[in-house]
Write a protein that holds these residues in place. Structure first.
Motif, PDB file in Angstrom:
ATOM      1  N   GLN A 121       0.825  -1.203   0.000  1.00 25.92           N
ATOM      2  CA  GLN A 121       0.000   0.000   0.000  1.00 25.92           C
ATOM      3  C   GLN A 121       0.867   1.265   0.000  1.00 25.92           C
ATOM      4  OE1 GLN A 121      -3.002   0.864  -0.375  1.00 25.92           O
ATOM      5  NE2 GLN A 121      -4.223  -0.995  -0.137  1.00 25.92           N
ATOM      6  N   VAL A 122       0.293   2.313  -0.522  1.00 28.78           N
ATOM      7  CA  VAL A 122       0.959   3.616  -0.581  1.00 28.78           C
ATOM      8  C   VAL A 122       0.071   4.630   0.113  1.00 28.78           C
ATOM      9  CG1 VAL A 122       1.776   5.448  -2.091  1.00 28.78           C
ATOM     10  CG2 VAL A 122       2.153   3.049  -2.734  1.00 28.78           C
ATOM     11  N   GLN A 123       0.673   5.454   0.952  1.00 25.07           N
ATOM     12  CA  GLN A 123      -0.072   6.511   1.636  1.00 25.07           C
ATOM     13  C   GLN A 123       0.387   7.872   1.109  1.00 25.07           C
ATOM     14  OE1 GLN A 123       1.584   4.029   3.769  1.00 25.07           O
ATOM     15  NE2 GLN A 123      -0.281   2.886   3.305  1.00 25.07           N
ATOM     16  N   LEU A 124      -0.584   8.752   0.902  1.00 28.45           N
ATOM     17  CA  LEU A 124      -0.312  10.102   0.399  1.00 28.45           C
ATOM     18  C   LEU A 124      -0.970  11.107   1.336  1.00 28.45           C
ATOM     19  CD1 LEU A 124      -1.221   9.497  -3.374  1.00 28.45           C
ATOM     20  CD2 LEU A 124       1.017   9.241  -2.287  1.00 28.45           C
ATOM     21  N   VAL A 125      -0.229  12.119   1.746  1.00 25.24           N
ATOM     22  CA  VAL A 125      -0.776  13.141   2.634  1.00 25.24           C
ATOM     23  C   VAL A 125      -0.422  14.519   2.082  1.00 25.24           C
ATOM     24  CG1 VAL A 125      -0.802  14.100   4.946  1.00 25.24           C
ATOM     25  CG2 VAL A 125      -0.559  11.622   4.628  1.00 25.24           C
ATOM     26  N   GLU A 126      -1.460  15.274   1.724  1.00 28.44           N
ATOM     27  CA  GLU A 126      -1.253  16.618   1.175  1.00 28.44           C
ATOM     28  C   GLU A 126      -1.225  17.661   2.288  1.00 28.44           C
ATOM     29  OE1 GLU A 126      -4.256  14.591  -1.708  1.00 28.44           O
ATOM     30  OE2 GLU A 126      -3.915  14.769   0.450  1.00 28.44           O
ATOM     31  N   SER A 127      -0.565  18.774   1.999  1.00 26.75           N
ATOM     32  CA  SER A 127      -0.563  19.923   2.896  1.00 26.75           C
ATOM     33  C   SER A 127      -0.230  21.164   2.079  1.00 26.75           C
ATOM     34  CB  SER A 127       0.456  19.744   4.028  1.00 26.75           C
ATOM     35  OG  SER A 127       1.768  19.624   3.501  1.00 26.75           O
ATOM     36  N   GLY A 128      -0.449  22.334   2.693  1.00 25.81           N
ATOM     37  CA  GLY A 128      -0.064  23.571   2.044  1.00 25.81           C
ATOM     38  C   GLY A 128      -1.188  24.396   1.459  1.00 25.81           C
ATOM     39  N   GLY A 129      -2.406  23.883   1.520  1.00 24.76           N
ATOM     40  CA  GLY A 129      -3.525  24.644   1.002  1.00 24.76           C
ATOM     41  C   GLY A 129      -3.843  25.849   1.881  1.00 24.76           C
ATOM     42  N   GLY A 130      -4.744  26.698   1.393  1.00 19.86           N
ATOM     43  CA  GLY A 130      -5.127  27.866   2.172  1.00 19.86           C
ATOM     44  C   GLY A 130      -5.865  28.878   1.332  1.00 19.86           C
ATOM     45  N   LEU A 131      -6.032  30.058   1.916  1.00 17.72           N
ATOM     46  CA  LEU A 131      -6.721  31.165   1.256  1.00 17.72           C
ATOM     47  C   LEU A 131      -5.679  32.165   0.766  1.00 17.72           C
ATOM     48  CD1 LEU A 131      -9.265  32.841   0.574  1.00 17.72           C
ATOM     49  CD2 LEU A 131      -9.149  33.746   2.915  1.00 17.72           C
ATOM     50  N   VAL A 132      -5.785  32.551  -0.495  1.00 14.86           N
ATOM     51  CA  VAL A 132      -4.827  33.489  -1.073  1.00 14.86           C
ATOM     52  C   VAL A 132      -5.557  34.415  -2.039  1.00 14.86           C
ATOM     53  CG1 VAL A 132      -4.230  31.930  -2.969  1.00 14.86           C
ATOM     54  CG2 VAL A 132      -2.571  33.654  -2.214  1.00 14.86           C
ATOM     55  N   GLN A 133      -5.047  35.615  -2.181  1.00 16.45           N
ATOM     56  CA  GLN A 133      -5.647  36.559  -3.129  1.00 16.45           C
ATOM     57  C   GLN A 133      -5.189  36.245  -4.554  1.00 16.45           C
ATOM     58  OE1 GLN A 133      -4.699  40.535  -1.772  1.00 16.45           O
ATOM     59  NE2 GLN A 133      -6.607  40.667  -0.617  1.00 16.45           N
ATOM     60  N   ALA A 134      -5.991  36.638  -5.511  1.00 10.81           N
ATOM     61  CA  ALA A 134      -5.628  36.466  -6.916  1.00 10.81           C
ATOM     62  C   ALA A 134      -4.269  37.114  -7.180  1.00 10.81           C
ATOM     63  CB  ALA A 134      -6.692  37.076  -7.815  1.00 10.81           C
ATOM     64  N   GLY A 135      -3.450  36.406  -7.940  1.00  8.71           N
ATOM     65  CA  GLY A 135      -2.096  36.869  -8.208  1.00  8.71           C
ATOM     66  C   GLY A 135      -1.063  36.341  -7.236  1.00  8.71           C
ATOM     67  N   GLY A 136      -1.516  35.734  -6.160  1.00  7.38           N
ATOM     68  CA  GLY A 136      -0.615  35.204  -5.143  1.00  7.38           C
ATOM     69  C   GLY A 136      -0.103  33.820  -5.489  1.00  7.38           C
ATOM     70  N   SER A 137       0.640  33.238  -4.537  1.00  9.11           N
ATOM     71  CA  SER A 137       1.278  31.937  -4.751  1.00  9.11           C
ATOM     72  C   SER A 137       1.049  31.015  -3.562  1.00  9.11           C
ATOM     73  CB  SER A 137       2.784  32.117  -4.957  1.00  9.11           C
ATOM     74  OG  SER A 137       3.074  32.915  -6.080  1.00  9.11           O
ATOM     75  N   LEU A 138       1.073  29.722  -3.839  1.00  9.25           N
ATOM     76  CA  LEU A 138       1.019  28.693  -2.813  1.00  9.25           C
ATOM     77  C   LEU A 138       1.878  27.532  -3.273  1.00  9.25           C
ATOM     78  CD1 LEU A 138      -2.746  28.338  -1.763  1.00  9.25           C
ATOM     79  CD2 LEU A 138      -0.876  29.122  -0.306  1.00  9.25           C
ATOM     80  N   ARG A 139       2.408  26.784  -2.313  1.00 11.97           N
ATOM     81  CA  ARG A 139       3.099  25.546  -2.638  1.00 11.97           C
ATOM     82  C   ARG A 139       2.450  24.401  -1.881  1.00 11.97           C
ATOM     83  NH1 ARG A 139       9.339  23.553  -1.739  1.00 11.97           N
ATOM     84  NH2 ARG A 139       8.634  23.422   0.432  1.00 11.97           N
ATOM     85  N   LEU A 140       1.944  23.437  -2.621  1.00 18.40           N
ATOM     86  CA  LEU A 140       1.357  22.245  -2.035  1.00 18.40           C
ATOM     87  C   LEU A 140       2.415  21.155  -1.936  1.00 18.40           C
ATOM     88  CD1 LEU A 140      -2.051  22.043  -3.944  1.00 18.40           C
ATOM     89  CD2 LEU A 140      -1.471  23.351  -1.888  1.00 18.40           C
ATOM     90  N   SER A 141       2.308  20.357  -0.885  1.00 23.63           N
ATOM     91  CA  SER A 141       3.214  19.227  -0.693  1.00 23.63           C
ATOM     92  C   SER A 141       2.412  17.950  -0.573  1.00 23.63           C
ATOM     93  CB  SER A 141       4.043  19.412   0.576  1.00 23.63           C
ATOM     94  OG  SER A 141       4.830  20.583   0.529  1.00 23.63           O
ATOM     95  N   CYS A 142       3.002  16.863  -1.039  1.00 27.05           N
ATOM     96  CA  CYS A 142       2.387  15.548  -0.933  1.00 27.05           C
ATOM     97  C   CYS A 142       3.449  14.588  -0.411  1.00 27.05           C
ATOM     98  CB  CYS A 142       1.853  15.078  -2.279  1.00 27.05           C
ATOM     99  SG  CYS A 142       1.246  13.375  -2.284  1.00 27.05           S
ATOM    100  N   ALA A 143       3.323  14.209   0.855  1.00 27.77           N
ATOM    101  CA  ALA A 143       4.272  13.279   1.453  1.00 27.77           C
ATOM    102  C   ALA A 143       3.836  11.851   1.146  1.00 27.77           C
ATOM    103  CB  ALA A 143       4.339  13.503   2.959  1.00 27.77           C
ATOM    104  N   THR A 144       4.759  11.051   0.646  1.00 24.56           N
ATOM    105  CA  THR A 144       4.447   9.675   0.282  1.00 24.56           C
ATOM    106  C   THR A 144       5.127   8.704   1.247  1.00 24.56           C
ATOM    107  OG1 THR A 144       6.322   9.410  -1.217  1.00 24.56           O
ATOM    108  CG2 THR A 144       4.317  10.377  -2.136  1.00 24.56           C
ATOM    109  N   SER A 145       4.479   7.584   1.504  1.00 24.94           N
ATOM    110  CA  SER A 145       5.054   6.555   2.356  1.00 24.94           C
ATOM    111  C   SER A 145       4.483   5.211   1.957  1.00 24.94           C
ATOM    112  CB  SER A 145       4.779   6.849   3.833  1.00 24.94           C
ATOM    113  OG  SER A 145       3.389   6.886   4.076  1.00 24.94           O
ATOM    114  N   GLY A 146       5.100   4.151   2.486  1.00 25.42           N
ATOM    115  CA  GLY A 146       4.647   2.808   2.151  1.00 25.42           C
ATOM    116  C   GLY A 146       5.441   2.224   0.997  1.00 25.42           C
ATOM    117  N   ARG A 147       4.778   1.439   0.168  1.00 28.04           N
ATOM    118  CA  ARG A 147       5.436   0.733  -0.930  1.00 28.04           C
ATOM    119  C   ARG A 147       5.599   1.647  -2.139  1.00 28.04           C
ATOM    120  NH1 ARG A 147       4.153  -3.259  -4.795  1.00 28.04           N
ATOM    121  NH2 ARG A 147       1.930  -2.804  -4.554  1.00 28.04           N
TER     122      ARG A 147
END
Length: 124
Positions: free
Chosen positions: A1-27
């Motif tokens: 099995q493979v586990q995926l966990v996202e983070s980094g979302g949020g509220l931002v104004q138009a024109g702004g930036s965000l970085r999402l992360s996805c941590a993977t574990s397992g097989r």
């Protein structure tokens, strides 16, 4: 099995930036393709970006080309989605997905594993 966990979302104004992360574990040795999708209520899950084996091949939805960048850190077992010049239409729940396939598919049906999603809201 493979586990995926996202983070980094949020509220931002138009024109702004965000970085999402996805941590993977397992097989994770079986995984060849990582991708990001997004979804809004009442709509199908939409392909955003994908990364193939060896971190060489990438694919992007036309709507995000030139603004989003997908990358992977093999040491940290983490996949990233750098999002710049965000627009209100980028709003949605962003999901990380993994596949044991040779190609980067746009359709969600080809992906074997999914994270729980992280909300991104872009205000105008």
């Amino acid at each position: 099995q493979v586990q995926l966990v996202e983070s980094g979302g949020g509220l931002v104004q138009a024109g702004g930036s965000l970085r999402l992360s996805c941590a993977t574990s397992g097989r994770t040795s079986s995984i060849t393709v990582m991708a990001w999708f997004r979804q809004n209520p009442g709509k199908e899950r939409e392909f955003v970006a994908g990364l193939g084996t060896g971190n060489v091949f990438t694919r992007y939805a036309d709507s995000v080309k030139g603004r989003f960048t997908v990358s992977r850190d093999n040491v940290k077992n983490t996949v990233y989605l750098e999002m710049n010049n965000l627009k209100p239409d980028d709003t949605g729940v962003y999901f990380c997905a993994a596949a044991e396939r040779a190609l980067i598919y746009f359709s969600a049906q080809f992906y074997n594993y999914w994270g729980q999603g992280t909300q991104v809201t872009v205000s105008s």
